[in-house]
Write a protein that holds these residues in place. Structure first.
Motif, PDB file in Angstrom:
ATOM      1  N   CYS A 107      -4.645  -3.428  -7.350  1.00 29.14           N
ATOM      2  CA  CYS A 107      -3.534  -2.400  -6.601  1.00 29.14           C
ATOM      3  C   CYS A 107      -4.226  -1.120  -6.337  1.00 29.14           C
ATOM      4  N   VAL A 108      -5.393  -0.845  -7.274  1.00 28.36           N
ATOM      5  CA  VAL A 108      -6.019   0.595  -6.960  1.00 28.36           C
ATOM      6  C   VAL A 108      -6.885   0.221  -5.691  1.00 28.36           C
ATOM      7  N   GLY A 109      -7.400  -0.849  -5.487  1.00 28.85           N
ATOM      8  CA  GLY A 109      -8.354  -1.068  -4.410  1.00 28.85           C
ATOM      9  C   GLY A 109      -7.508  -1.050  -3.266  1.00 28.85           C
ATOM     10  N   PHE A 110      -6.334  -1.661  -3.110  1.00 31.17           N
ATOM     11  CA  PHE A 110      -5.507  -1.543  -1.820  1.00 31.17           C
ATOM     12  C   PHE A 110      -5.187  -0.248  -1.501  1.00 31.17           C
ATOM     13  N   ALA A 111      -4.927   0.451  -2.474  1.00 33.60           N
ATOM     14  CA  ALA A 111      -4.300   1.873  -2.451  1.00 33.60           C
ATOM     15  C   ALA A 111      -5.518   3.117  -1.952  1.00 33.60           C
ATOM     16  N   GLN A 129       0.759  -1.161   0.010  1.00 38.20           N
ATOM     17  CA  GLN A 129       0.020   0.113   0.004  1.00 38.20           C
ATOM     18  C   GLN A 129       1.031   1.395  -0.157  1.00 38.20           C
ATOM     19  N   GLU A 130       1.642   1.256   0.837  1.00 35.83           N
ATOM     20  CA  GLU A 130       2.608   2.552   0.922  1.00 35.83           C
ATOM     21  C   GLU A 130       3.354   2.841  -0.560  1.00 35.83           C
ATOM     22  N   LYS A 131       3.834   1.620  -0.931  1.00 31.48           N
ATOM     23  CA  LYS A 131       4.684   1.974  -2.245  1.00 31.48           C
ATOM     24  C   LYS A 131       3.712   2.403  -3.275  1.00 31.48           C
ATOM     25  N   LEU A 132       2.473   1.938  -3.379  1.00 30.07           N
ATOM     26  CA  LEU A 132       1.592   2.208  -4.600  1.00 30.07           C
ATOM     27  C   LEU A 132       0.974   3.774  -4.188  1.00 30.07           C
ATOM     28  N   ILE A 133       0.833   4.134  -2.919  1.00 28.56           N
ATOM     29  CA  ILE A 133       0.259   5.372  -2.732  1.00 28.56           C
ATOM     30  C   ILE A 133       1.370   6.470  -3.118  1.00 28.56           C
ATOM     31  N   HIS A 134       2.405   6.236  -2.309  1.00 21.12           N
ATOM     32  CA  HIS A 134       3.874   7.206  -2.516  1.00 21.12           C
ATOM     33  C   HIS A 134       4.234   7.431  -4.000  1.00 21.12           C
ATOM     34  N   SER A 135       3.665   6.433  -4.957  1.00 19.39           N
ATOM     35  CA  SER A 135       3.999   6.585  -6.279  1.00 19.39           C
ATOM     36  C   SER A 135       3.098   7.465  -6.833  1.00 19.39           C
ATOM     37  N   ALA A 139       3.078  12.093   0.059  1.00 19.85           N
ATOM     38  CA  ALA A 139       2.711  12.746   1.707  1.00 19.85           C
ATOM     39  C   ALA A 139       1.362  12.017   1.889  1.00 19.85           C
ATOM     40  N   ALA A 140       0.689  11.229   1.302  1.00 16.68           N
ATOM     41  CA  ALA A 140      -0.716  10.747   1.539  1.00 16.68           C
ATOM     42  C   ALA A 140      -0.685   9.322   2.152  1.00 16.68           C
ATOM     43  N   SER A 141      -1.640   9.004   2.858  1.00 13.29           N
ATOM     44  CA  SER A 141      -1.848   7.793   3.450  1.00 13.29           C
ATOM     45  C   SER A 141      -2.989   6.876   2.937  1.00 13.29           C
ATOM     46  N   THR A 142      -3.806   7.592   1.974  1.00 13.06           N
ATOM     47  CA  THR A 142      -4.703   6.931   1.139  1.00 13.06           C
ATOM     48  C   THR A 142      -4.905   7.620  -0.119  1.00 13.06           C
ATOM     49  N   LEU A 143      -5.798   7.156  -1.048  1.00  9.52           N
ATOM     50  CA  LEU A 143      -5.704   7.976  -2.364  1.00  9.52           C
ATOM     51  C   LEU A 143      -7.049   8.250  -2.539  1.00  9.52           C
ATOM     52  N   ILE A 144      -7.476   9.723  -3.104  1.00  9.87           N
ATOM     53  CA  ILE A 144      -8.770  10.244  -3.472  1.00  9.87           C
ATOM     54  C   ILE A 144      -9.073   9.521  -4.848  1.00  9.87           C
ATOM     55  N   PRO A 145     -10.260   9.815  -5.257  1.00 12.51           N
ATOM     56  CA  PRO A 145     -10.682   8.975  -6.671  1.00 12.51           C
ATOM     57  C   PRO A 145      -9.935   9.741  -7.583  1.00 12.51           C
ATOM     58  N   ALA A 146      -9.540  10.980  -7.641  1.00  6.60           N
ATOM     59  CA  ALA A 146      -8.803  11.599  -8.926  1.00  6.60           C
ATOM     60  C   ALA A 146      -7.366  10.901  -8.666  1.00  6.60           C
ATOM     61  N   GLU A 147      -6.757  10.630  -7.769  1.00  4.58           N
ATOM     62  CA  GLU A 147      -5.497  10.011  -7.396  1.00  4.58           C
ATOM     63  C   GLU A 147      -5.311   8.638  -7.771  1.00  4.58           C
ATOM     64  N   LYS A 148      -6.578   7.895  -7.690  1.00  2.00           N
ATOM     65  CA  LYS A 148      -6.673   6.487  -7.969  1.00  2.00           C
ATOM     66  C   LYS A 148      -6.600   6.405  -9.458  1.00  2.00           C
ATOM     67  N   GLU A 149      -7.253   7.249 -10.135  1.00  2.00           N
ATOM     68  CA  GLU A 149      -7.210   7.193 -11.719  1.00  2.00           C
ATOM     69  C   GLU A 149      -5.716   7.402 -12.343  1.00  2.00           C
ATOM     70  N   GLU A 150      -5.159   8.395 -11.423  1.00  2.00           N
ATOM     71  CA  GLU A 150      -3.703   8.511 -11.963  1.00  2.00           C
ATOM     72  C   GLU A 150      -2.902   7.259 -11.871  1.00  2.00           C
ATOM     73  N   LEU A 151      -3.115   6.665 -10.442  1.00  2.99           N
ATOM     74  CA  LEU A 151      -2.391   5.417 -10.220  1.00  2.99           C
ATOM     75  C   LEU A 151      -2.476   4.219 -11.363  1.00  2.99           C
ATOM     76  N   LYS A 152      -3.944   4.259 -11.683  1.00  2.00           N
ATOM     77  CA  LYS A 152      -4.224   3.348 -12.507  1.00  2.00           C
ATOM     78  C   LYS A 152      -3.587   3.373 -14.083  1.00  2.00           C
ATOM     79  N   LYS A 153      -3.673   4.818 -14.516  1.00  6.46           N
ATOM     80  CA  LYS A 153      -2.836   5.153 -15.823  1.00  6.46           C
ATOM     81  C   LYS A 153      -1.252   4.826 -15.720  1.00  6.46           C
ATOM     82  N   LYS A 154      -0.778   5.106 -14.502  1.00  3.90           N
ATOM     83  CA  LYS A 154       0.373   4.836 -14.450  1.00  3.90           C
ATOM     84  C   LYS A 154       0.759   3.388 -14.578  1.00  3.90           C
TER      85      LYS A 154
END
Length: 445
Positions: A429-433, A250-256, A260-275
């Protein structure tokens, strides 16, 4: 002079009369031909005049056909070339037809499900139920029950005093995957002490195995997908992560995305998915996750049809070669995979998969520990009574680069071995983050 002239005319007159009769006969035949053509509508023919020539010129007179001279070398050569091209075209079409026929026959034979035919024959004779419904109704000898409906639906296999939560795979050949599995912490675990090469059957904490007495570690499913070649299903593959390492993942996915976050908001989840779906950025993220020492992960592979170790080995080696080629393209020179010791490690991997069958309902495990060592485990097909057989250790590859490239072959780059599997892992992974770091909830979305 008059007498000879009259005598000559008398001699020539029969000849002139004969010629005159021939001309009259020719004209008569021509007139009959023309009149017959236009008098009988059923025998009329339509002919086109040459370009630039009046249709009234030479009407009714057939064009002379060119006479072939057998001694004309150029004409003979042209005729030979034309015949050769004609027969060459016929041979090519015939060859393509033969190849297509053989290819179609091979595809039909490859897709032929002998087990399904056997089950259908037994059903026709009244010996047992249909195989697909039986497979959906049972998992590892336990009855499958569906609890609830919609998004809150849970699929559970119950039996022998334990419950196994299942996930649907999307194919009737291998309908379910377990949400959690239990793998030995090392080949030298207590479970393998009783018999060489045996690491025991993966069992959860249950009355028969309280407190993980076999020193087995729990792994949680991240995502799964179906591996296909062309349109043929080969196996279902799912990625698992050791449950105690989920926090690190979780930490590695969120920090990518947000250091500074401990969880991801919806917009950040979409960004993680694209990455994670981007060829370049996915290499960076998974390269960071697969660093050693790191977390423990595993791939669970269940064939959808009878196959053998040779086919599985070729798939893994092709994935390794593809990642090596990508590395050379990126560095534009030699890489760490061009050394002699890496070639020996590839040979060690091939030696593990020498011979052997991998029938439908068998299980292959590729487990990568925190220092990158690859363990290959295999659980044979259950017995006729449905009893699970012990899981065997096929071999170990100490070189961490082998497991790293196999993992990257499914997760990163422009072309992966199974796009559905990567999409399933990305969704997990997006679900974990999306959950707070350290959350005990490990249910995959």
């Amino acid at each position: 002079m008059a007498a000879p002239t009259r005598q000559a005319m008398r001699l020539l007159s029969p000849r002139l009369q004969c010629l005159k009769q021939q001309q009259v006969s020719a004209c008569t035949r021509q007139m009959r031909c023309v009149s017959g053509r236009y008098s009988n509508p059923t025998k009329r023919t339509v002919s086109t005049a040459p370009i630039g020539v009046s249709s009234f010129v030479g009407a009714g007179i057939p064009e002379p056909q060119p006479v072939h001279n057998p001694l004309d070398i150029r004409a003979n050569r042209l005729e030979y070339e034309e015949k050769r091209r004609y027969h060459t075209r016929r041979m090519r079409f015939a060859g393509m037809g033969l190849l297509l026929s053989m290819g179609g026959l091979a595809m039909v034979l490859f897709n032929l499900d002998l087990d399904g035919i056997e089950q259908a024959e037994k059903k026709r004779r009244g010996q047992q139920l249909d195989a697909s419904s039986e497979a959906n109704a049972r998992f590892q000898g336990k009855e499958v029950h569906v609890i609830g409906a919609g998004e809150d639906k849970r699929i559970v296999a119950q039996g022998s005093g334990e419950n196994i939560e299942l996930v649907e795979t999307g194919t009737s050949n291998v309908p379910h995957f377990p949400r959690t599995i239990y793998l030995p912490s090392s080949p030298d675990s207590a479970a393998s002490a009783s018999a060489p090469g045996i690491v025991g059957t993966a069992q959860p904490n249950s009355p028969q195995n309280p407190g993980n007495a076999a020193n087995q570690e729990e792994y949680t499913l991240v995502g799964l997908g179906i591996r296909t070649v062309m349109w043929i299903e080969v196996y279902v593959i799912g990625m698992y992560v050791r449950t105690m390492d989920i926090t690190t993942l979780q930490e590695k996915l969120i920090h990518s995305v947000n250091p500074a976050a401990s969880t991801l908001i919806p917009a950040e989840k979409e960004e993680l998915k694209k990455k994670l779906l981007d060829p370049e950025q996915s290499r960076e993220i998974w390269g960071e996750i697969l660093k050693v020492p790191g977390i423990k992960t595993a791939w669970r592979i269940s064939p959808t049809r009878n196959t053998d170790f040779g086919h599985l080995r070729d798939g893994f080696v092709n994935g390794i070669n593809a990642r090596k080629a990508e590395a050379r393209t990126l560095t534009k020179g030699e890489t760490e995979y061009d050394s002699e010791d890496f070639g020996q490690a590839v040979q060690s991997l091939k030696a593990i998969f020498t011979g052997g069958k991998a029938p439908k309902e068998s299980i292959l495990i590729l487990a990568r520990n925190n220092v990158g060592v690859l363990d290959v485990l295999f659980q044979p097909k259950p017995s006729e009574s449905g009893k699970q057989k012990a899981m065997e250790l096929l071999g170990t590859v100490p070189d961490e680069r082998i497991a790293r490239l196999i993992w990257l072959g499914y997760l990163a780059g422009a072309k992966v071995s199974s796009p559905p599997a990567r999409e399933g892992v990305v969704a997990g992974c997006v679900g974990f983050a999306a959950r707070p770091v350290g959350s005990v909830e490990t249910r995959v979305i």
